[in-house]
Scaffold this active site. Structure first.
Site, mmCIF file in Angstrom:
data_model
loop_
_atom_site.group_PDB
_atom_site.id
_atom_site.type_symbol
_atom_site.label_atom_id
_atom_site.label_comp_id
_atom_site.label_asym_id
_atom_site.label_seq_id
_atom_site.Cartn_x
_atom_site.Cartn_y
_atom_site.Cartn_z
ATOM 1 N N CYS A 85 53.513 152.559 6.101
ATOM 2 C CA CYS A 85 52.359 151.896 6.708
ATOM 3 C C CYS A 85 51.888 150.770 5.802
ATOM 4 O O CYS A 85 52.418 150.544 4.718
ATOM 5 C CB CYS A 85 51.224 152.886 6.954
ATOM 6 N N CYS A 88 50.947 151.517 2.182
ATOM 7 C CA CYS A 88 52.079 151.567 1.244
ATOM 8 C C CYS A 88 52.394 150.173 0.725
ATOM 9 O O CYS A 88 52.676 149.981 -0.465
ATOM 10 C CB CYS A 88 53.319 152.138 1.938
ATOM 11 N N ASP A 504 60.080 109.619 12.331
ATOM 12 C CA ASP A 504 60.813 108.474 11.802
ATOM 13 C C ASP A 504 61.719 107.950 12.921
ATOM 14 O O ASP A 504 62.164 108.714 13.781
ATOM 15 C CB ASP A 504 61.638 108.913 10.596
#
Length: 832
Positions: A85, A88, A504
């Site tokens: 989870c 952790c 560009d």
């Protein structure tokens, strides 16, 4: 950090240029407490020393920096085991960040990877692994671990086995406990056959097998974290299932210890909690395995063997045996074995999985090949130029993996919340227990326990932790399949927020392969002579326009002269001496700089520029000699791409060094309203800043080489690359095929991923915010039902599955863009 009193360190030092540099670094390192055997090698740029326990790697880096030099940073990737989870994740990140010398640590729950940045050579992977293990998790260096998809594929069968065992053992308990509620007379029949205590002892025995067998994982991972004061999702499950089991066991063995009329059995809740959560994790593992499908497909593109021609004989060898310079034979229908150059034969090659382009590309002598692409009906030989980790396919996989392992800025908020989530849930569960015990109807112990367990079980930090990384994994994998590389995960979020796209012109909006269209000579000048002299000088330049002039001269059979004193002035033009005669070619501002008048051909230049052509002036012997016009064809699909960007509410601008009249002519054709013309390379950065001030965040699209400063300045830099040259360091996003429909794809995927993440986060937070109070018994205050721990376990299990399943919808994101290409002289559309 090692427990040994002395450690030998060897690390690179950047910036060393002479012996005095070496002396400064050696003195700085020798001054560290406990340092000895200090040496710095100027030839290889490395420092070596033995460091005592009284100094840390962080102090070594500071000492080098204080002397005016630096230790380059390196990234270590660890595979972390036992993550369940978001809590952790927070814990492992904190443990890694506390290792001396570590500058940054990021853990991804979806991939179970930890990426740690530290000065190169100062922090050993063993020290990082030890820190992770001290936090209660397992870790392995990247090379020793399975890929995320392989890891999930390996985990799914184990979960399925445990799920089946848990379900089979739980079934009798559920039948015994629930049968009396569903079938009239069932309960009395069981008591009549087995006696009053036998069903309870049977449930106790089966529940013990479930918790000690399939459910053992929750206790093995959760209890140590609980004892260390760092509870996680496993701790919540262990507490909930364990409390239900122990209470039921006490009710079975020593009912007299409990208050009167409160010796109830909750074995079915304990085993169903384990069974349903195992079901959720099994479904989650299967779904997470599909999140890495794009990476698995990319890795699977590389053939296992190659046919090498050595000493005149064709030999089949493993791909790891290839060497640079080998000649490899590719037969019809085979995958190209390596990156290289065709030396014989010809064929059409499908490069769609690398570039996203569906049309096969012709390969003949001199053409570049990409390993893993699919050969058509022809055959050819290629010379190997890159192998192993240097190949294009390996670069793509690394980029996608890096993007998948990254954290978005939005994740910072999630981490702050989830870091406190599990302790908060435990506090709410304790408060629920005490409130029911004090205020609930007698006997209150049973309901108090049931509601507290429901709170523990229904909370789902897993969904919170998976909400962002799973979406990133699927989204970046989908982008790679469509020829779009997000080089970092943060670009996904940043691209969603751009308000203007600045492009560009040359090589981005146009083909970048201009051709000479007009040559208008001044009075008294000879056309052939002017073209030959101009082309001689232009042949020394690598600019596409210069190439067009040189190509035109060669096409007419004109001989090019030897050039002396060549000079290229970026943004202006080129000059040199040919046969002793000074020749200069460039824009009007270059002629003004050289003092050459352009009035005689100014009207012609304006006419050509209005038609979208780029006029250049040629001066010979210091006098105006001719007007040269070059046109660069607009890329196929550029007009549609610009229209698509505008339809999505974005401002579109063009940035170019061309004169304003020419630039505006091209912009009108493309449907672009804003133009920054006559911009020198350095001026593109100012153009980006101006557009940001006027509109908001800017995405700049360029070729990744000449446009590097602007790409770096933009909020999102997007490089127009090619399948054979994708490592554009200045860009955040790379369009591998060079086609502009990839720009629209990147934008759509960014929006889709961020929308998906918001959906996941809303579900994860709303789910917990809504159902934790329900689990605590809030509805009973208004006459509603209480939520049983079994239903809570089912809801929690499905929450993570919902988040992963929602992320998997991104595998269809990006739409079916129409790829237009010229085929047999006709313009056709095919789905990309």
């Amino acid at each position: 950090m090692s427990d040994a009193p002395f450690r030998t360190l060897s690390f690179p030092v950047s910036g060393l240029s002479c012996a005095s540099c070496v002396g400064r670094v050696e003195r700085a390192l020798a001054g560290l407490p406990g340092a000895r055997d200090v040496s710095v090698n100027l030839a290889n740029g490395r420092a070596n020393l033995v460091l005592g326990a009284s100094s840390s790697p962080g102090e070594v880096a500071k000492a080098v920096a204080a002397s005016g030099y630096a230790i380059p940073e390196a990234e270590t990737v660890l595979q972390v085991e036992g993550l369940s989870c978001a809590s952790c994740v927070t814990r492992v990140e904190a443990a890694l960040a506390a290792v001396p010398g570590v500058s940054a640590a990021s853990v991804n729950l979806a991939t179970a990877e930890a990426r740690v940045r530290s000065p190169d050579g100062l922090v050993a992977s063993d020290a990082l692994i030890a820190a992770v293990e001290a936090a209660g998790y397992g870790a392995r260096a990247d090379g020793a671990a399975l890929a995320p998809a392989d890891r999930n594929a390996a985990e799914a069968p184990r979960l399925r086995r445990d799920l089946v065992v848990a379900a089979l053992l739980s079934l009798p308990i559920v039948v015994i406990d629930m049968g009396g509620h569903l079938v009239p007379g069932f309960h009395h029949a069981v008591l009549g056959l087995a006696g009053a205590q036998a069903p309870a002892f049977l449930q106790a025995a089966l529940a013990t097998l479930v918790l000690a067998g399939p459910g053992r994982r929750f206790f093995a991972l959760g209890v140590p974290g609980l004892l260390r004061g760092h509870p996680d999702m496993n701790a919540l499950v262990a507490l909930g299932a364990g409390a239900a089991y122990l209470y039921s066991l006490a009710s079975t063995l020593v009912p007299g210890w409990l208050p009167a009329d409160s010796a109830h059995l909750y074995f079915e809740a304990a085993v169903l909690i384990v069974t349903l959560i195992l079901l959720g994790r099994f479904l989650e593992a299967r779904a997470k395995g599909r999140t890495g499908a794009a990476i698995a497909r990319l890795v699977g593109l590389a053939p296992k063997t190659a046919r090498v021609i050595r000493d005149g004989a064709e030999t089949e060898i493993g791909l790891d045996g290839l060497r640079v310079g080998d000649i490899v034979r590719v037969r019809p229908g085979e995958r190209v074995a390596a990156d290289g150059t065709v030396v014989a034969g010809a064929s059409y090659v499908d490069e769609s999985m690398v570039t996203g382009e569906p049309v096969p590309v012709r390969k003949e002598a001199g053409a570049a090949t990409v390993g893993g692409t699919l050969n058509g009906q022809g055959g050819f030989d290629l010379r190997v130029e890159r192998v192993g980790a240097d190949t294009v396919l390996a670069q793509i996989v690394r980029m996608v993996q890096a993007a998948q392992g990254a954290k978005l800025p939005i994740q910072a908020l999630v981490d702050r919340v989830t870091g406190r989530f599990v302790p908060a849930v435990m506090a709410i569960a304790a408060a629920t227990f005490l409130a029911w015990l004090a205020l609930g109807p007698a006997p209150a112990l049973g309901p108090a326990l049931v509601n507290a367990i429901a709170v523990l079980i229904i909370a789902c930090p897993c969904a919170m932790g998976l909400a962002t990384p799973t979406s990133i994994m699927v989204g970046t994998g989908r982008a790679a399949e469509r020829g779009v590389l997000f080089r970092n995960g943060a670009a996904l979020q940043a691209l969603r927020g751009v308000r203007v796209v600045a492009l560009d012109k040359t090589g981005t909006l146009t083909e970048g392969r201009p051709r000479l269209t007009d040559l208008i000579c001044a009075p008294g000048a000879a056309e052939a002579e002017v073209l030959a002299l101009a082309a001689s000088v232009e042949a020394r330049s690598e600019h596409p326009i210069a190439g067009a002039v040189a190509a035109a001269a060669r096409a007419r059979g004109l001989a090019l002269g030897t050039v002396e004193d060549f000079e290229a002035v970026p943004g202006y033009g080129v000059a040199g001496r040919v046969g002793g005669r000074p020749v200069a070619i460039g824009a009007r501002r270059y002629m003004e700089r050289l003092g050459v008048g352009t009035e005689a051909l100014a009207a012609e230049a304006q006419r050509l520029a209005a038609a979208g052509r780029s006029p250049l002036y040629a001066a010979i012997d210091g006098r105006l000699a001719a007007l040269v016009a070059v046109a660069d064809p607009i890329k196929a699909g550029a007009i549609d791409a610009v229209a698509a960007l505008r339809a999505r509410g974005l401002a579109v601008a063009m940035v170019t060094g061309d004169d304003r009249v020419t630039a505006e002519g091209v912009a009108r054709t493309l449907g672009i309203a804003e133009v920054a013309a006559e911009v020198l390379p350095a001026g593109k950065v100012e153009a980006v800043r101006a557009y940001r001030s006027a509109h908001g965040p800017v995405a700049f699209v360029g070729d990744g080489i000449n446009d590097a400063p602007a790409l770096a300045e933009a909020d999102v830099g997007i490089a127009i690359g090619s399948g054979t040259d994708i490592a554009v360091e200045s860009a955040d996003v790379v369009l591998m095929s060079g086609a502009l429909d990839g720009l629209v794809t990147a934008l759509d995927l960014s929006r889709a991923v961020m929308r998906n993440i918001r959906q996941n986060l809303f579900w994860a937070f709303a789910y917990n915010a809504a159902l934790i109070p329900v689990a605590a018994g809030a509805l009973t205050l208004v006459g509603g039902p209480a939520l049983s721990p079994v239903l809570a376990a089912g809801a929690m299990a499905l929450s993570s599955v919902f988040v992963v399943g929602n992320a998997l919808r991104l595998r269809r994101a990006g739409g079916r863009a129409a790829a237009k290409e010229r085929d047999g002289g006709m313009l056709v559309e095919r789905p990309a």
